[in-house]
Design a protein around this motif. Structure first.
Motif, PDB file in Angstrom:
ATOM      1  N   VAL A 253       0.837  -1.206   0.000  1.00 13.57           N
ATOM      2  CA  VAL A 253       0.000   0.000   0.000  1.00 13.57           C
ATOM      3  C   VAL A 253       0.865   1.247   0.000  1.00 13.57           C
ATOM      4  O   VAL A 253       0.624   2.202  -0.751  1.00 13.57           O
ATOM      5  N   LEU A 254       1.893   1.215   0.845  1.00  9.38           N
ATOM      6  CA  LEU A 254       2.813   2.357   0.925  1.00  9.38           C
ATOM      7  C   LEU A 254       3.440   2.632  -0.441  1.00  9.38           C
ATOM      8  O   LEU A 254       3.435   3.770  -0.925  1.00  9.38           O
ATOM      9  N   LEU A 255       3.941   1.571  -1.074  1.00 13.15           N
ATOM     10  CA  LEU A 255       4.628   1.760  -2.353  1.00 13.15           C
ATOM     11  C   LEU A 255       3.654   2.215  -3.430  1.00 13.15           C
ATOM     12  O   LEU A 255       3.991   3.039  -4.285  1.00 13.15           O
ATOM     13  N   HIS A 256       2.445   1.694  -3.373  1.00 13.55           N
ATOM     14  CA  HIS A 256       1.436   2.085  -4.362  1.00 13.55           C
ATOM     15  C   HIS A 256       1.090   3.568  -4.211  1.00 13.55           C
ATOM     16  O   HIS A 256       0.977   4.296  -5.204  1.00 13.55           O
ATOM     17  N   GLU A 257       0.942   3.996  -2.973  1.00 18.48           N
ATOM     18  CA  GLU A 257       0.641   5.414  -2.738  1.00 18.48           C
ATOM     19  C   GLU A 257       1.773   6.299  -3.222  1.00 18.48           C
ATOM     20  O   GLU A 257       1.540   7.368  -3.806  1.00 18.48           O
ATOM     21  N   CYS A 258       3.008   5.834  -2.980  1.00 17.71           N
ATOM     22  CA  CYS A 258       4.166   6.603  -3.443  1.00 17.71           C
ATOM     23  C   CYS A 258       4.131   6.714  -4.959  1.00 17.71           C
ATOM     24  O   CYS A 258       4.408   7.776  -5.526  1.00 17.71           O
ATOM     25  N   ALA A 259       3.784   5.608  -5.616  1.00 13.62           N
ATOM     26  CA  ALA A 259       3.733   5.625  -7.075  1.00 13.62           C
ATOM     27  C   ALA A 259       2.663   6.602  -7.555  1.00 13.62           C
ATOM     28  O   ALA A 259       2.867   7.330  -8.526  1.00 13.62           O
ATOM     29  N   LEU A 260       1.529   6.640  -6.857  1.00 14.46           N
ATOM     30  CA  LEU A 260       0.449   7.558  -7.246  1.00 14.46           C
ATOM     31  C   LEU A 260       0.886   9.009  -7.078  1.00 14.46           C
ATOM     32  O   LEU A 260       0.494   9.882  -7.848  1.00 14.46           O
ATOM     33  N   ALA A 261       1.679   9.267  -6.044  1.00 19.00           N
ATOM     34  CA  ALA A 261       2.054  10.644  -5.739  1.00 19.00           C
ATOM     35  C   ALA A 261       3.405  11.018  -6.334  1.00 19.00           C
ATOM     36  O   ALA A 261       3.971  12.044  -5.968  1.00 19.00           O
ATOM     37  N   ASN A 262       3.943  10.183  -7.217  1.00 22.00           N
ATOM     38  CA  ASN A 262       5.236  10.457  -7.857  1.00 22.00           C
ATOM     39  C   ASN A 262       6.374  10.565  -6.852  1.00 22.00           C
ATOM     40  O   ASN A 262       7.247  11.413  -6.983  1.00 22.00           O
ATOM     41  N   VAL A 263       6.321   9.783  -5.805  1.00 29.41           N
ATOM     42  CA  VAL A 263       7.404   9.773  -4.829  1.00 29.41           C
ATOM     43  C   VAL A 263       8.328   8.610  -5.174  1.00 29.41           C
ATOM     44  O   VAL A 263       7.862   7.472  -5.266  1.00 29.41           O
ATOM     45  N   PRO A 264       9.607   8.854  -5.410  1.00 27.99           N
ATOM     46  CA  PRO A 264      10.502   7.736  -5.727  1.00 27.99           C
ATOM     47  C   PRO A 264      10.691   6.824  -4.524  1.00 27.99           C
ATOM     48  O   PRO A 264      10.638   7.280  -3.378  1.00 27.99           O
ATOM     49  N   THR A 265      10.895   5.551  -4.800  1.00 29.07           N
ATOM     50  CA  THR A 265      11.051   4.591  -3.703  1.00 29.07           C
ATOM     51  C   THR A 265      12.293   3.743  -3.926  1.00 29.07           C
ATOM     52  O   THR A 265      12.681   3.468  -5.057  1.00 29.07           O
ATOM     53  N   ILE A 266      12.884   3.323  -2.810  1.00 29.20           N
ATOM     54  CA  ILE A 266      13.991   2.372  -2.843  1.00 29.20           C
ATOM     55  C   ILE A 266      13.532   1.168  -2.040  1.00 29.20           C
ATOM     56  O   ILE A 266      12.986   1.334  -0.951  1.00 29.20           O
ATOM     57  N   GLY A 267      13.717  -0.043  -2.567  1.00 27.30           N
ATOM     58  CA  GLY A 267      13.247  -1.216  -1.838  1.00 27.30           C
ATOM     59  C   GLY A 267      14.240  -2.348  -1.907  1.00 27.30           C
ATOM     60  O   GLY A 267      14.980  -2.487  -2.895  1.00 27.30           O
ATOM     61  N   VAL A 268      14.275  -3.155  -0.853  1.00 31.60           N
ATOM     62  CA  VAL A 268      15.112  -4.350  -0.841  1.00 31.60           C
ATOM     63  C   VAL A 268      14.296  -5.470  -1.476  1.00 31.60           C
ATOM     64  O   VAL A 268      13.261  -5.869  -0.943  1.00 31.60           O
ATOM     65  N   ILE A 269      14.740  -5.930  -2.623  1.00 31.98           N
ATOM     66  CA  ILE A 269      13.958  -6.894  -3.397  1.00 31.98           C
ATOM     67  C   ILE A 269      14.597  -8.274  -3.271  1.00 31.98           C
ATOM     68  O   ILE A 269      15.720  -8.495  -3.720  1.00 31.98           O
ATOM     69  N   ASP A 270      13.879  -9.171  -2.608  1.00 27.50           N
ATOM     70  CA  ASP A 270      14.318 -10.564  -2.522  1.00 27.50           C
ATOM     71  C   ASP A 270      13.865 -11.293  -3.793  1.00 27.50           C
ATOM     72  O   ASP A 270      13.160 -10.717  -4.618  1.00 27.50           O
ATOM     73  N   THR A 271      14.218 -12.582  -3.930  1.00 28.09           N
ATOM     74  CA  THR A 271      13.883 -13.264  -5.191  1.00 28.09           C
ATOM     75  C   THR A 271      12.389 -13.514  -5.344  1.00 28.09           C
ATOM     76  O   THR A 271      11.944 -13.838  -6.424  1.00 28.09           O
ATOM     77  N   ASN A 272      11.617 -13.362  -4.245  1.00 26.61           N
ATOM     78  CA  ASN A 272      10.174 -13.582  -4.372  1.00 26.61           C
ATOM     79  C   ASN A 272       9.391 -12.280  -4.478  1.00 26.61           C
ATOM     80  O   ASN A 272       8.171 -12.292  -4.524  1.00 26.61           O
ATOM     81  N   ALA A 273      10.072 -11.128  -4.495  1.00 25.36           N
ATOM     82  CA  ALA A 273       9.369  -9.843  -4.509  1.00 25.36           C
ATOM     83  C   ALA A 273       9.234  -9.336  -5.939  1.00 25.36           C
ATOM     84  O   ALA A 273       9.914  -9.800  -6.858  1.00 25.36           O
ATOM     85  N   GLU A 274       8.371  -8.374  -6.111  1.00 32.24           N
ATOM     86  CA  GLU A 274       8.115  -7.802  -7.427  1.00 32.24           C
ATOM     87  C   GLU A 274       8.953  -6.530  -7.590  1.00 32.24           C
ATOM     88  O   GLU A 274       8.730  -5.547  -6.888  1.00 32.24           O
ATOM     89  N   PRO A 275       9.946  -6.536  -8.463  1.00 31.24           N
ATOM     90  CA  PRO A 275      10.855  -5.390  -8.528  1.00 31.24           C
ATOM     91  C   PRO A 275      10.217  -4.133  -9.101  1.00 31.24           C
ATOM     92  O   PRO A 275      10.736  -3.042  -8.894  1.00 31.24           O
ATOM     93  N   THR A 276       9.078  -4.259  -9.805  1.00 32.74           N
ATOM     94  CA  THR A 276       8.480  -3.058 -10.388  1.00 32.74           C
ATOM     95  C   THR A 276       7.703  -2.237  -9.364  1.00 32.74           C
ATOM     96  O   THR A 276       7.241  -1.155  -9.672  1.00 32.74           O
ATOM     97  N   TRP A 277       7.569  -2.759  -8.147  1.00 34.05           N
ATOM     98  CA  TRP A 277       6.865  -1.979  -7.117  1.00 34.05           C
ATOM     99  C   TRP A 277       7.686  -0.777  -6.669  1.00 34.05           C
ATOM    100  O   TRP A 277       7.144   0.186  -6.155  1.00 34.05           O
ATOM    101  N   VAL A 278       9.009  -0.888  -6.818  1.00 34.13           N
ATOM    102  CA  VAL A 278       9.864   0.197  -6.334  1.00 34.13           C
ATOM    103  C   VAL A 278      10.592   0.844  -7.510  1.00 34.13           C
ATOM    104  O   VAL A 278      10.733   0.241  -8.572  1.00 34.13           O
ATOM    105  N   THR A 279      11.018   2.075  -7.284  1.00 36.53           N
ATOM    106  CA  THR A 279      11.735   2.782  -8.341  1.00 36.53           C
ATOM    107  C   THR A 279      13.167   2.266  -8.448  1.00 36.53           C
ATOM    108  O   THR A 279      13.659   2.002  -9.530  1.00 36.53           O
ATOM    109  N   TYR A 280      13.844   2.194  -7.296  1.00 31.53           N
ATOM    110  CA  TYR A 280      15.220   1.734  -7.278  1.00 31.53           C
ATOM    111  C   TYR A 280      15.295   0.466  -6.444  1.00 31.53           C
ATOM    112  O   TYR A 280      15.156   0.517  -5.225  1.00 31.53           O
ATOM    113  N   ALA A 281      15.468  -0.662  -7.092  1.00 28.60           N
ATOM    114  CA  ALA A 281      15.501  -1.934  -6.369  1.00 28.60           C
ATOM    115  C   ALA A 281      16.919  -2.202  -5.873  1.00 28.60           C
ATOM    116  O   ALA A 281      17.897  -1.855  -6.537  1.00 28.60           O
TER     117      ALA A 281
END
Lengths: 355, 304
Positions: A253-281
Motif C-alpha cells: 500500500v505504501l509503495l502504491h501510494e508513493c507511485a500515485l504521488a510520484n514519490v521515488p522509492t527504494i526497496g530491498v527486493i528478494d527473489t520472491n518480490a516484485e521489482p516493479t513496485w519500487v523505483t530503485y531496487a
C-alpha cells in the motif's frame, strides 16, 4: 455476606489470647483469658507460628555496597581491561550499529558475510528478478552480489542527492527487528522512520490522516524560522520525497501510494518480490536482519553525507533547493496583508492630522 | 524536491486537460474534474497568483521549507514513538549499570495504556505499550545513586502525576470520651457506629438490637465483628443506620462496628479480616438495561 460457619473456627483460633491494649474497665469484667494476657502483651497469632527469638538467627543487614562495587569494578577494568590476548577480526553483531558502514565500505565480502546473497526457494521466485540471480544452490536462488553492490551504491547516490537537495526521506521497515535499523538510519540521515504499520492513505489522503502532525519551518541552515506558525497549522501535511522500504512485500500500500504521488522509492527486493513496485531496487535478502542493518546503515550514511554537504554549501551561500510554491504563496499573502495594514494605518494617521 | 514533484503534477494535469479538450468540450472537462476523487493540486493557480503579486522590487525569496518536527511524523504516534525510541536507546546505553532487585526498588505508579493514551491523544497499541513499559521498569531498577539524569527524563512521561504509593491512610482517633467511630456500607445501606468501652449495651437508631432487627440472623450479622472476637460484653455500641433493607443495614452495621473496633484494638484487624468483617462487599443491584425487562432478563422471543 458473612460466612460464619467457615470463618468462626479460624477467628477463634486466632484469638487464643486477648488483645494488645487492655483498659482498667475491661479488666474488671469477666475474662476468660486474663492470665494469658498478663504473660505477654502481643496476641498469640503474631508469636505462635514464629520461632522464639533465642532460636532465630538474626539476619545481618548488609550495607548497600552496590555503588562502591560498581566504581571499583570500572576502576579495575580501566587498569586490567587490556591485559591478555587481543582477538582480531571477531564478529560482533552490535558493530554494524556502533560503527555503521557507509557507501565506501560496501564490498562483496561484507555483503556475503551479512547473507545478502541468500534468496528464496526456487519455487517461490519471481521471474522478473532473473537478472539479479546468480544461480541455484541447495534449492535456493543465490542473488548476484555484484548486482547487489552496484544497486546499493546507486541507491546510496539517490539518497545522498535527495538529502543534499533538502528532501524528506522516510525509512520504513515494519517487521519486528527493523526498529533499530530504521531509527538509526533516520537518525544518521536526519530523516523520518516508520516501524509500525503504515496507515493506508497517509499520502493520498494525508489531509485527513496526518492532520495536526507537528511540523516546523526551517531555513537553509536547518535552523527553525519564526513567523510560519499559521502556515504550519493550515497547510497540507507533508509528503516524503523519498521512501526507503526494507520489506516491500508487506508494504504494498505504501509503495502504491508513493507511485500515485510520484514519490521515488527504494526497496530491498528478494527473489520472491516484485521489482516493479519500487523505483530503485536493491536485490538482497530481506529476511536477514544483519543484511538489512548493513543496507540501512549504508543508506543512512549516504543521507548523512548529503546532509553534511548541504549544510556546508549553505554556509558558502549555495542552496540546491527552492522554497516550495505553497510557502512562497504564503509569504506573498503575508506581505500583501502587511502592506494593506500599513496603508490603512497611514490613512487613519492622515485623517487625524487633517482634522 | 517538492517543487520538482509539483511540476511533474502540473505536467500531468496539463496533459489531461489537453487530451480532454481534444476529445470533448471544456465544459465536459470541468465536470470530469469536479467528479474526480483525487485532490486537485492548485499549483498553476498558485504560480499565477505569485506572478501577479510580485511587487517588482526583485527581493530574493528567502530559503524556507517545512519539515517534520519529529522523525515519527508518518506514524501518527509521534509522542509515543519518540519516547519509545528514546527508552530503547537508553536501555541499550545503560544496560550494564547495576540494578536493584525488584523488592528494593521504590514503588512508582506508572500510567497504564488508557491513561497514557488520554495524555498524548494517540492510538497507542497495547503490545507496543507493554514492550515499552517493560523497558521502562528495567530502567527504573537502576540503582538510584547511579541513575543518569537522562534516564530519569526518559521515563518521566510514563509516570503518573500522583504517586499513590506515597499515600498514608488517615488514622481514626479515639475521642476524649473514649469513643471510636466507624462507617460501613452494604448494598444501599449506610451505617455509622460509635464504640465505647462498656458492658455490651447496644442501641441502633435509638432502639435495642432486637427492636431494630426482627430476624435473629440479622442481629447476629450486625454484631459479628464483636462476637467472633469475644468482645460483645466489653463495648457499648451506639449506631445510626439508614437506607436499604434489613440485611443491608445489618451487614453495614457489622462493617461499621468492626472498623470502630479496630481503632480501639489494632491487633484485631487480622482476625476480623478472617471473619469477613473488614472488606466492603461491592455487590449491589445491577442496573436495568434498555431492551431488557430487568437487568438481564429479555423479552420472550417472538418470531414475528
Amino acid at each position: 455476606m458473612i460466612i460464619r460457619e467457615l470463618r468462626l473456627c479460624q477467628a477463634r483460633r486466632a484469638l487464643v489470647t486477648a488483645p494488645l491494649r487492655q483498659s482498667c474497665l475491661r479488666a474488671l469484667t469477666t475474662q476468660t483469658n486474663v492470665p494469658n494476657t498478663q504473660k505477654s502483651e502481643i496476641p498469640s497469632i503474631f508469636t505462635s507460628n514464629a520461632r522464639s527469638s533465642s532460636n532465630t538467627r538474626k539476619r545481618r543487614v548488609d550495607p548497600d555496597k552496590m555503588v562502591e562495587n560498581y566504581h571499583m569494578a570500572t576502576e579495575l577494568k580501566k587498569h586490567i581491561g587490556k591485559v591478555g590476548a587481543t582477538v582480531k577480526k571477531v564478529y560482533r553483531p552490535a558493530n554494524v550499529f556502533l560503527y555503521p558502514p557507509g557507501p565506501k565500505d560496501v564490498t562483496l565480502e561484507l555483503l556475503m558475510a551479512s547473507q545478502a546473497h541468500m534468496g528464496h526457494h526456487t519455487s517461490l521466485w519471481n521471474p522478473a528478478n532473473a537478472r539479479y540471480i546468480f544461480g541455484i544452490r541447495q534449492g535456493i536462488h543465490i542473488i548476484s552480489l555484484e548486482e547487489t553492490a552496484a544497486h546499493l551504491r546507486r541507491a546510496a547516490r539517490v539518497v545522498e542527492e535527495i538529502a543534499y537537495r533538502g528532501g524528506i526521506i522516510l525509512f520504513a521497515g515494519t517487521r519486528p527487528g527493523h526498529m533499530q535499523i530504521v531509527t538509526q538510519a533516520a537518525q544518521l540521515a536526519g530523516a523520518c522512520h516508520l516501524f509500525s504499520k503504515w496507515t493506508p492513505g497517509s499520502i493520498t489522503n494525508g489531509e485527513v490522516i496526518l492532520r495536526g502532525m507537528p511540523a516546523t519551518v526551517v531555513d537553509e541552515h536547518d535552523k527553525p524560522v519564526e513567523g510560519y506558525e499559521k502556515f504550519v497549522t493550515e497547510s497540507r501535511p507533508l509528503v516524503p520525497d523519498l521512501v526507503v522500504c526494507l520489506n516491500p512485500l508487506e508494504n504494498y500500500v505504501l509503495l502504491h501510494e508513493c507511485a500515485l504521488a510520484n514519490v521515488p522509492t527504494i526497496g530491498v527486493i528478494d527473489t520472491n518480490a516484485e521489482p516493479t513496485w519500487v523505483t530503485y531496487a536493491i536485490p538482497a535478502n530481506d529476511d536477514s536482519l544483519r543484511c538489512l542493518a548493513v543496507i540501512g546503515s549504508v543508506l543512512g550514511r549516504a543521507g548523512e553525507s548529503g546532509k553534511k554537504r548541504r549544510l556546508e554549501d549553505a554556509k558558502q551561500g549555495t542552496v540546491a533547493w527552492e522554497t516550495p510554491i505553497e510557502v512562497q504563496k504564503f509569504m506573498a499573502e503575508e506581505r500583501a496583508n502587511a502592506a494593506r495594514e500599513a496603508e490603512r494605518i497611514a490613512a487613519i494617521n492622515k485623517a487625524q492630522s487633517a482634522a | 524536491m517538492s517543487t520538482l514533484r509539483c511540476s511533474i503534477r502540473c505536467l500531468r494535469d496539463i496533459r489531461a486537460a489537453t487530451t480532454t479538450a481534444i476529445s470533448a468540450s471544456t465544459k465536459c472537462s470541468a465536470i470530469r474534474r469536479s467528479f474526480s476523487t483525487t485532490v486537485r493540486r492548485q499549483d498553476e493557480g498558485l504560480q499565477q497568483d505569485l506572478d501577479m503579486s510580485d511587487d517588482g522590487f526583485g527581493t530574493r525569496i528567502p530559503f524556507v521549507r517545512p519539515v517534520p518536527a519529529s522523525p515519527s511524523y508518518f506514524s501518527r504516534q509521534t509522542q509515543f514513538q519518540d519516547s519509545f525510541v528514546r527508552v530503547q536507546e537508553l536501555a541499550r546505553k545503560y544496560w550494564r549499570l547495576p540494578r536493584l532487585p525488584m523488592t528494593q526498588v521504590e514503588r512508582v505508579a506508572w500510567k497504564n495504556k488508557t491513561q497514557y493514551r488520554l495524555m498524548v491523544g494517540e492510538a497507542v497499541r497495547e503490545t507496543d505499550y507493554r514492550a515499552c513499559m517493560s523497558l521502562v521498569r528495567k530502567l527504573h531498577q537502576i540503582h538510584p545513586d547511579l541513575m543518569p539524569d537522562e534516564v530519569k527524563e526518559g521515563i518521566q512521561p510514563f509516570r503518573r502525576d500522583i504517586n499513590v504509593y506515597l499515600n498514608i491512610a488517615r488514622q481514626i482517633p479515639v475521642d476524649k470520651f473514649g469513643r471510636s467511630h466507624g462507617v460501613g456500607k452494604r448494598k444501599s445501606s449506610v451505617a455509622r457506629a460509635w464504640l465505647v468501652e462498656g458492658t455490651g449495651e447496644i442501641l441502633v437508631n435509638g432502639k435495642t438490637l432486637s427492636d431494630a432487627f426482627g430476624r435473629i440472623h440479622d442481629r447476629e450479622s450486625a454484631l459479628w465483628g464483636l462476637k467472633s472476637t469475644d468482645r460483645v460484653d466489653k463495648y457499648n455500641v451506639w449506631a445510626l443506620v439508614h437506607g436499604g433493607g434489613t440485611t443491608g443495614q445489618a451487614e453495614a452495621l457489622a462493617l461499621a462496628i468492626s472498623k470502630a473496633l479496630v481503632v480501639h484494638e489494632p491487633a484485631l484487624k487480622t482476625p476480623l479480616r478472617a471473619a469477613g468483617c473488614i472488606t466492603r462487599d461491592p455487590r449491589s443491584v445491577e442496573r436495568k438495561k434498555p431492551g431488557h425487562l430487568k437487568a438481564r432478563k429479555r423479552p420472550t422471543w417472538v418470531k414475528r
